[in-house]
Motif scaffolding. Structure first.
Motif, PDB file in Angstrom:
ATOM      1  N   GLN A  67       0.857  -1.178   0.000  1.00  0.00           N
ATOM      2  CA  GLN A  67       0.000   0.000   0.000  1.00  0.00           C
ATOM      3  C   GLN A  67       0.896   1.232   0.000  1.00  0.00           C
ATOM      4  O   GLN A  67       1.593   1.517   0.959  1.00  0.00           O
ATOM      5  CB  GLN A  67      -0.918  -0.009   1.221  1.00  0.00           C
TER       6      GLN A  67
ATOM      7  N   LEU B  38      -3.533   3.270   6.651  1.00  0.00           N
ATOM      8  CA  LEU B  38      -3.016   2.073   5.992  1.00  0.00           C
ATOM      9  C   LEU B  38      -1.983   2.407   4.919  1.00  0.00           C
ATOM     10  O   LEU B  38      -1.404   1.505   4.316  1.00  0.00           O
ATOM     11  CB  LEU B  38      -4.158   1.279   5.361  1.00  0.00           C
TER      12      LEU B  38
ATOM     13  N   SER C 217       2.232   0.928   3.998  1.00  0.00           N
ATOM     14  CA  SER C 217       2.186  -0.321   4.757  1.00  0.00           C
ATOM     15  C   SER C 217       2.097  -1.530   3.833  1.00  0.00           C
ATOM     16  O   SER C 217       1.869  -1.404   2.629  1.00  0.00           O
ATOM     17  CB  SER C 217       0.970  -0.334   5.700  1.00  0.00           C
TER      18      SER C 217
ATOM     19  N   LEU D 125      -0.207  -4.933   3.688  1.00  0.00           N
ATOM     20  CA  LEU D 125      -1.424  -5.517   4.228  1.00  0.00           C
ATOM     21  C   LEU D 125      -1.417  -7.022   3.984  1.00  0.00           C
ATOM     22  O   LEU D 125      -1.075  -7.475   2.895  1.00  0.00           O
ATOM     23  CB  LEU D 125      -2.654  -4.893   3.568  1.00  0.00           C
TER      24      LEU D 125
ATOM     25  N   ILE E  98      -8.529  -7.568   6.277  1.00  0.00           N
ATOM     26  CA  ILE E  98      -7.100  -7.379   6.552  1.00  0.00           C
ATOM     27  C   ILE E  98      -6.763  -7.997   7.897  1.00  0.00           C
ATOM     28  O   ILE E  98      -7.304  -7.612   8.932  1.00  0.00           O
ATOM     29  CB  ILE E  98      -6.736  -5.886   6.531  1.00  0.00           C
TER      30      ILE E  98
ATOM     31  N   THR F 106      -3.409  -8.423   9.164  1.00  0.00           N
ATOM     32  CA  THR F 106      -2.234  -7.813   9.784  1.00  0.00           C
ATOM     33  C   THR F 106      -1.773  -6.648   8.925  1.00  0.00           C
ATOM     34  O   THR F 106      -1.943  -6.663   7.700  1.00  0.00           O
ATOM     35  CB  THR F 106      -1.084  -8.836   9.903  1.00  0.00           C
ATOM     36  N   VAL F 107      -1.191  -5.644   9.567  1.00  0.00           N
ATOM     37  CA  VAL F 107      -0.614  -4.506   8.868  1.00  0.00           C
ATOM     38  C   VAL F 107       0.839  -4.361   9.296  1.00  0.00           C
ATOM     39  O   VAL F 107       1.127  -4.216  10.485  1.00  0.00           O
ATOM     40  CB  VAL F 107      -1.378  -3.202   9.178  1.00  0.00           C
ATOM     41  N   TYR F 108       1.754  -4.444   8.324  1.00  0.00           N
ATOM     42  CA  TYR F 108       3.172  -4.166   8.594  1.00  0.00           C
ATOM     43  C   TYR F 108       3.422  -2.705   8.224  1.00  0.00           C
ATOM     44  O   TYR F 108       3.487  -2.358   7.044  1.00  0.00           O
ATOM     45  CB  TYR F 108       4.072  -5.071   7.758  1.00  0.00           C
ATOM     46  N   ASN F 109       3.560  -1.856   9.239  1.00  0.00           N
ATOM     47  CA  ASN F 109       3.642  -0.425   8.989  1.00  0.00           C
ATOM     48  C   ASN F 109       5.078  -0.019   8.725  1.00  0.00           C
ATOM     49  O   ASN F 109       5.815   0.402   9.614  1.00  0.00           O
ATOM     50  CB  ASN F 109       3.058   0.358  10.160  1.00  0.00           C
TER      51      ASN F 109
END
Length: 328
Positions: free
Chosen positions: A103, A111, A114, A116, A136, A138-141
């Motif tokens: 993203q 979001l 990141s 997703l 979604i 998990t979010v890896y920021n």
């Protein structure tokens, strides 16, 4: 990145040999806003579509000729002040089979910037309803790490998995590769790409490298680069990065390289977006290039602003481009 075309190139024989023939045929049309593609084990093409800037990014699945189905809709899509769109840019599959959506940034949505993570299990194209943001997992920021530790904006654009299934993320805005350790989830700065001289007399004295793609092969990473304005011919490089993060030139004097992949024989294949001219790129100046023994060979040329390249087999190559909204 706006509209796109996916080229379905049937290449007879080995692509790096001279005298190969190519067949280009219409596959489907009406698919717009794509930046990146991925092909799964079933031969489905997963397409990241950036949208129009109205929170209308989506991931679509192309299962065959004239068969395009939405997988997830309503992803963030934001029109930036420079006219670009911060939306979905690329898709990948994790070693566990989860879908990873890059993203883009630097949008203002929570979001944005990141990666997703979404489970695709049980989804049947054409039967299942499209998923939404609630899917979604998990979010890896990436952006939080980049903003805090590199003090710049972030645009996580591509990724590859290395030893121990650690994730190596190309950040096109930070001009860096960010490592996410699989065991802990911790981020660290793995490699950086310093600015390069601009000898054109147009624009700033130095320009960004703008890394765009990454693959892992032979205990090394290979990273493609676009370069920043004025997108000079022969200014781009494919870099080789060892497991300690040391960067060296692998292939130089390239032009606007936006992706890198491997063919089924494990040779590198790169994608030239276009040559620069106002406004802003020359049409039909993109190309698919193979790298063989340190040399580049043209697999296909005359492409209209291609953006992503993937193989289905040694004889079948898919390429997304920016403006046509078709699959060939």
């Amino acid at each position: 990145m706006k509209n796109f075309l996916v080229l379905y190139l049937i290449i007879w024989g080995l692509w790096f040999n001279s005298g190969i023939s190519q067949t280009v045929s219409t596959y489907t049309s009406g698919v717009f806003g794509a930046v990146g593609i991925e092909i799964d084990s079933r031969g489905w093409i997963w397409v990241a579509q950036s949208g129009t800037g109205n929170n209308d990014s989506r991931i679509s699945i192309v299962t065959g000729e004239n068969q395009v189905y939405p997988f997830i809709i309503g992803l963030p899509s934001e029109l930036l002040p420079d006219g670009e769109i911060a939306g979905s840019e690329h898709v990948f599959f994790s070693p566990e089979g989860k879908l990873l959506i890059m993203q883009g940034g630097p949008g203002t949505d929570s979001l944005s910037q990141s990666i997703l993570v979404i489970d695709t299990t049980g989804f049947i194209p054409g039967t299942s309803s499209p998923l939404d943001l609630s899917a979604i997992e998990t979010v890896y920021n990436v952006g939080d790490f980049v903003n805090s530790n590199i003090d710049t904006v972030s645009n996580p654009y591509s990724l590859a998995f290395g030893p121990n299934n650690d994730m190596y993320i190309v950040d096109a805005a930070a001009n860096a590769v960010i490592k996410r350790e699989n065991a802990t989830g911790n981020f660290s700065l793995f490699a950086t790409f310093p600015d390069i001289p601009n000898n054109t007399g147009i624009g700033p004295p130095f320009v960004n490298v703008v890394p765009t793609g990454i693959v892992y092969r032979d205990n090394s990473f290979f990273v493609s680069s676009l370069t920043g304005f004025p997108f000079s011919d022969s200014a781009a490089t494919v870099y080789k990065v060892d497991l300690a993060g040391n960067v060296s030139d692998y292939i130089t004097e390239l032009t606007t390289i936006v992706d890198v992949t491997t063919n089924p024989n494990d040779s590198l294949v790169i994608l030239q977006h276009a040559t620069f001219q106002l406004p802003p790129f020359a049409p039909n100046s993109g190309a698919v290039l193979g790298i063989n023994n340190g040399n580049t060979d043209t697999i296909a040329s005359g492409l209209n602003r291609p953006t992503s390249v993937r193989f289905k087999s040694i004889n079948e190559l898919f390429v997304s481009t920016l403006t046509d909204g078709k699959i060939l």
